[in-house]
Design a protein around this motif. Structure first.
Motif, PDB file in Angstrom:
ATOM      1  N   HIS A  19       0.835  -1.196   0.000  1.00 15.87           N
ATOM      2  CA  HIS A  19       0.000   0.000   0.000  1.00 15.87           C
ATOM      3  C   HIS A  19       0.868   1.243   0.000  1.00 15.87           C
ATOM      4  O   HIS A  19       1.924   1.291   0.627  1.00 15.87           O
ATOM      5  N   LEU A  20       0.414   2.284  -0.713  1.00 12.22           N
ATOM      6  CA  LEU A  20       1.188   3.525  -0.815  1.00 12.22           C
ATOM      7  C   LEU A  20       1.532   4.095   0.564  1.00 12.22           C
ATOM      8  O   LEU A  20       2.653   4.566   0.788  1.00 12.22           O
ATOM      9  N   ILE A  21       0.591   4.064   1.493  1.00 12.63           N
ATOM     10  CA  ILE A  21       0.815   4.661   2.809  1.00 12.63           C
ATOM     11  C   ILE A  21       1.970   4.003   3.545  1.00 12.63           C
ATOM     12  O   ILE A  21       2.697   4.647   4.307  1.00 12.63           O
ATOM     13  N   PHE A  22       2.183   2.701   3.331  1.00 10.25           N
ATOM     14  CA  PHE A  22       3.246   1.982   4.045  1.00 10.25           C
ATOM     15  C   PHE A  22       4.406   1.612   3.136  1.00 10.25           C
ATOM     16  O   PHE A  22       5.244   0.783   3.499  1.00 10.25           O
ATOM     17  N   SER A  23       4.471   2.237   1.978  1.00  8.34           N
ATOM     18  CA  SER A  23       5.556   1.962   1.045  1.00  8.34           C
ATOM     19  C   SER A  23       6.908   2.293   1.673  1.00  8.34           C
ATOM     20  O   SER A  23       7.094   3.335   2.296  1.00  8.34           O
ATOM     21  N   GLY A  24       7.855   1.382   1.535  1.00 10.03           N
ATOM     22  CA  GLY A  24       9.195   1.611   2.053  1.00 10.03           C
ATOM     23  C   GLY A  24       9.387   1.203   3.496  1.00 10.03           C
ATOM     24  O   GLY A  24      10.497   1.314   4.035  1.00 10.03           O
ATOM     25  N   LEU A  25       8.327   0.718   4.156  1.00 13.17           N
ATOM     26  CA  LEU A  25       8.428   0.290   5.554  1.00 13.17           C
ATOM     27  C   LEU A  25       8.653  -1.218   5.624  1.00 13.17           C
ATOM     28  O   LEU A  25       8.104  -1.985   4.828  1.00 13.17           O
ATOM     29  N   SER A  26       9.466  -1.617   6.586  1.00 14.21           N
ATOM     30  CA  SER A  26       9.672  -3.044   6.814  1.00 14.21           C
ATOM     31  C   SER A  26       8.516  -3.603   7.637  1.00 14.21           C
ATOM     32  O   SER A  26       7.711  -2.851   8.210  1.00 14.21           O
ATOM     33  N   GLU A  27       8.440  -4.909   7.713  1.00 16.45           N
ATOM     34  CA  GLU A  27       7.389  -5.548   8.515  1.00 16.45           C
ATOM     35  C   GLU A  27       7.516  -5.144   9.979  1.00 16.45           C
ATOM     36  O   GLU A  27       6.508  -4.857  10.636  1.00 16.45           O
ATOM     37  N   ASP A  28       8.735  -5.078  10.494  1.00 18.80           N
ATOM     38  CA  ASP A  28       8.930  -4.678  11.891  1.00 18.80           C
ATOM     39  C   ASP A  28       8.498  -3.236  12.120  1.00 18.80           C
ATOM     40  O   ASP A  28       7.919  -2.915  13.166  1.00 18.80           O
ATOM     41  N   GLU A  29       8.759  -2.360  11.152  1.00 18.43           N
ATOM     42  CA  GLU A  29       8.354  -0.959  11.292  1.00 18.43           C
ATOM     43  C   GLU A  29       6.830  -0.832  11.306  1.00 18.43           C
ATOM     44  O   GLU A  29       6.274  -0.038  12.071  1.00 18.43           O
ATOM     45  N   ILE A  30       6.154  -1.613  10.462  1.00 23.65           N
ATOM     46  CA  ILE A  30       4.691  -1.577  10.447  1.00 23.65           C
ATOM     47  C   ILE A  30       4.132  -2.068  11.773  1.00 23.65           C
ATOM     48  O   ILE A  30       3.210  -1.470  12.339  1.00 23.65           O
ATOM     49  N   ARG A  31       4.700  -3.127  12.296  1.00 20.41           N
ATOM     50  CA  ARG A  31       4.229  -3.660  13.581  1.00 20.41           C
ATOM     51  C   ARG A  31       4.459  -2.640  14.706  1.00 20.41           C
ATOM     52  O   ARG A  31       3.594  -2.445  15.557  1.00 20.41           O
ATOM     53  N   THR A  32       5.614  -2.001  14.688  1.00 19.32           N
ATOM     54  CA  THR A  32       5.906  -0.986  15.708  1.00 19.32           C
ATOM     55  C   THR A  32       4.929   0.177  15.610  1.00 19.32           C
ATOM     56  O   THR A  32       4.407   0.659  16.625  1.00 19.32           O
ATOM     57  N   PHE A  33       4.645   0.613  14.385  1.00 17.97           N
ATOM     58  CA  PHE A  33       3.721   1.734  14.201  1.00 17.97           C
ATOM     59  C   PHE A  33       2.307   1.346  14.626  1.00 17.97           C
ATOM     60  O   PHE A  33       1.606   2.141  15.266  1.00 17.97           O
ATOM     61  N   PHE A  34       1.855   0.141  14.287  1.00 18.20           N
ATOM     62  CA  PHE A  34       0.512  -0.299  14.666  1.00 18.20           C
ATOM     63  C   PHE A  34       0.370  -0.383  16.185  1.00 18.20           C
ATOM     64  O   PHE A  34      -0.684  -0.065  16.736  1.00 18.20           O
ATOM     65  N   ASP A  35       1.431  -0.803  16.848  1.00 19.78           N
ATOM     66  CA  ASP A  35       1.389  -0.878  18.308  1.00 19.78           C
ATOM     67  C   ASP A  35       1.228   0.522  18.898  1.00 19.78           C
ATOM     68  O   ASP A  35       0.595   0.711  19.938  1.00 19.78           O
ATOM     69  N   PHE A  36       1.772   1.520  18.208  1.00 17.91           N
ATOM     70  CA  PHE A  36       1.678   2.914  18.645  1.00 17.91           C
ATOM     71  C   PHE A  36       0.333   3.535  18.243  1.00 17.91           C
ATOM     72  O   PHE A  36      -0.338   4.192  19.057  1.00 17.91           O
ATOM     73  N   ALA A  37      -0.093   3.317  16.997  1.00 15.71           N
ATOM     74  CA  ALA A  37      -1.289   3.982  16.462  1.00 15.71           C
ATOM     75  C   ALA A  37      -2.587   3.251  16.791  1.00 15.71           C
ATOM     76  O   ALA A  37      -3.644   3.866  16.875  1.00 15.71           O
ATOM     77  N   GLN A  38      -2.515   1.932  16.958  1.00 19.61           N
ATOM     78  CA  GLN A  38      -3.673   1.101  17.245  1.00 19.61           C
ATOM     79  C   GLN A  38      -4.846   1.390  16.296  1.00 19.61           C
ATOM     80  O   GLN A  38      -5.927   1.819  16.712  1.00 19.61           O
ATOM     81  N   PRO A  39      -4.643   1.142  15.006  1.00 19.73           N
ATOM     82  CA  PRO A  39      -5.725   1.343  14.030  1.00 19.73           C
ATOM     83  C   PRO A  39      -6.824   0.294  14.207  1.00 19.73           C
ATOM     84  O   PRO A  39      -6.654  -0.676  14.949  1.00 19.73           O
ATOM     85  N   GLU A  40      -7.932   0.500  13.514  1.00 20.42           N
ATOM     86  CA  GLU A  40      -9.057  -0.436  13.580  1.00 20.42           C
ATOM     87  C   GLU A  40      -9.331  -0.994  12.193  1.00 20.42           C
ATOM     88  O   GLU A  40      -9.075  -0.348  11.179  1.00 20.42           O
ATOM     89  N   LEU A  41      -9.866  -2.195  12.160  1.00 22.36           N
ATOM     90  CA  LEU A  41     -10.169  -2.864  10.901  1.00 22.36           C
ATOM     91  C   LEU A  41     -11.684  -2.975  10.744  1.00 22.36           C
ATOM     92  O   LEU A  41     -12.383  -3.428  11.645  1.00 22.36           O
ATOM     93  N   ILE A  42     -12.189  -2.557   9.586  1.00 25.15           N
ATOM     94  CA  ILE A  42     -13.609  -2.655   9.266  1.00 25.15           C
ATOM     95  C   ILE A  42     -13.766  -3.604   8.088  1.00 25.15           C
ATOM     96  O   ILE A  42     -13.108  -3.442   7.053  1.00 25.15           O
ATOM     97  N   GLU A  43     -14.616  -4.604   8.245  1.00 26.89           N
ATOM     98  CA  GLU A  43     -14.897  -5.554   7.171  1.00 26.89           C
ATOM     99  C   GLU A  43     -16.315  -5.312   6.672  1.00 26.89           C
ATOM    100  O   GLU A  43     -17.265  -5.327   7.460  1.00 26.89           O
ATOM    101  N   LEU A  44     -16.465  -5.097   5.363  1.00 28.10           N
ATOM    102  CA  LEU A  44     -17.759  -4.783   4.783  1.00 28.10           C
ATOM    103  C   LEU A  44     -18.133  -5.822   3.729  1.00 28.10           C
ATOM    104  O   LEU A  44     -17.295  -6.238   2.928  1.00 28.10           O
TER     105      LEU A  44
END
Length: 234
Positions: A19-44
């Motif tokens: 995804h463009l928003i996470f382009s250039g980030l490693s898997e560890d960086e995404i996990r670290t950011f999610f732990d900080f931001a705590q986003p939510e998932l919506i399934e439609l």
């Protein structure tokens, strides 16, 4: 609505990194950011919709999979389609960040869709643990906003045309330039296209028929073909 752990526990990390928003980030960086931001998932499910009310107007939505349409709703309940977001697109990054107090938004899924939402303020809160990650994501958000401004500008150009025929021609020219082809599928149904161009459906149908009769275009449902390139050179 599920929390961010559902994103990390499922095998969609490749989708996130694509995804463009996470382009250039490693898997560890995404996990670290999610732990900080705590986003939510919506399934439609197809046809299911969610409303963006005052309490969520500043949410940034990211389509992980599927297709969704974004509508604005005025005080009288009238809806206007403003965009179709395909998988890996970003819904209303700028709309929600700019806080349109006089406008509500509605997201309707065309197909089974997964949408991640988060508060954009998490990108601005200073924290040494995620500072470099925030910087990378902010750069990506700026790229996403650029595309959003282009989309909104294209819509305004279509709406500014003097008559329905010119609105249709301008819209098809934009589609042709995007596809680099004189034959393409548009992203709207007839009713949605009428809403997008701010015309009634009967008038739209008459104008399309006239363009077809004049040998300028041919079409079947959402598939269009430009027969004369006088107005469609790119």
């Amino acid at each position: 609505m599920a929390n961010y752990s559902n994103l990390l526990n499922r095998e969609i990390m490749d989708e996130l990194r694509a995804h463009l928003i996470f382009s250039g980030l490693s898997e560890d960086e995404i996990r670290t950011f999610f732990d900080f931001a705590q986003p939510e998932l919506i399934e439609l499910d197809p046809g299911q919709k969610i409303s963006i009310d005052a309490g969520h107007r500043r949410k940034m939505g990211i389509v992980l999979s599927g297709d969704a349409k974004v509508y604005t709703i005025d005080y009288d309940g009238n809806k206007t389609i403003i965009n179709t977001i395909r998988g890996h697109g970003t819904i209303g990054t700028m709309q929600f960040m700019m806080e349109h107090y006089n406008m509500l938004f509605e997201i309707v899924a065309d197909t089974e869709s997964e949408i991640m939402t988060m508060d954009p303020d998490v990108l601005l809160i200073s924290d040494e643990r995620v500072a470099m990650i925030q910087h990378k994501i902010l750069v990506n958000v700026m790229a996403s906003q650029r595309q959003l401004f282009i989309t909104l500008s294209e819509h305004l150009v279509c709406l500014s045309q003097k008559n329905i025929r010119d609105k249709i021609m301008r819209f098809l020219k934009i589609c042709s330039e995007y596809e680099r082809s004189y034959e393409f599928n548009i992203r709207f149904s007839r009713e949605e296209l009428a809403e997008y161009l701010a015309v009634d459906r009967a008038s739209l149908s008459r104008s399309l028929s006239a363009l077809k009769r004049d040998g300028i275009i041919d079409y079947k449902k959402s598939h269009f073909k430009i027969l004369t390139t006088q107005h469609f050179k790119f």
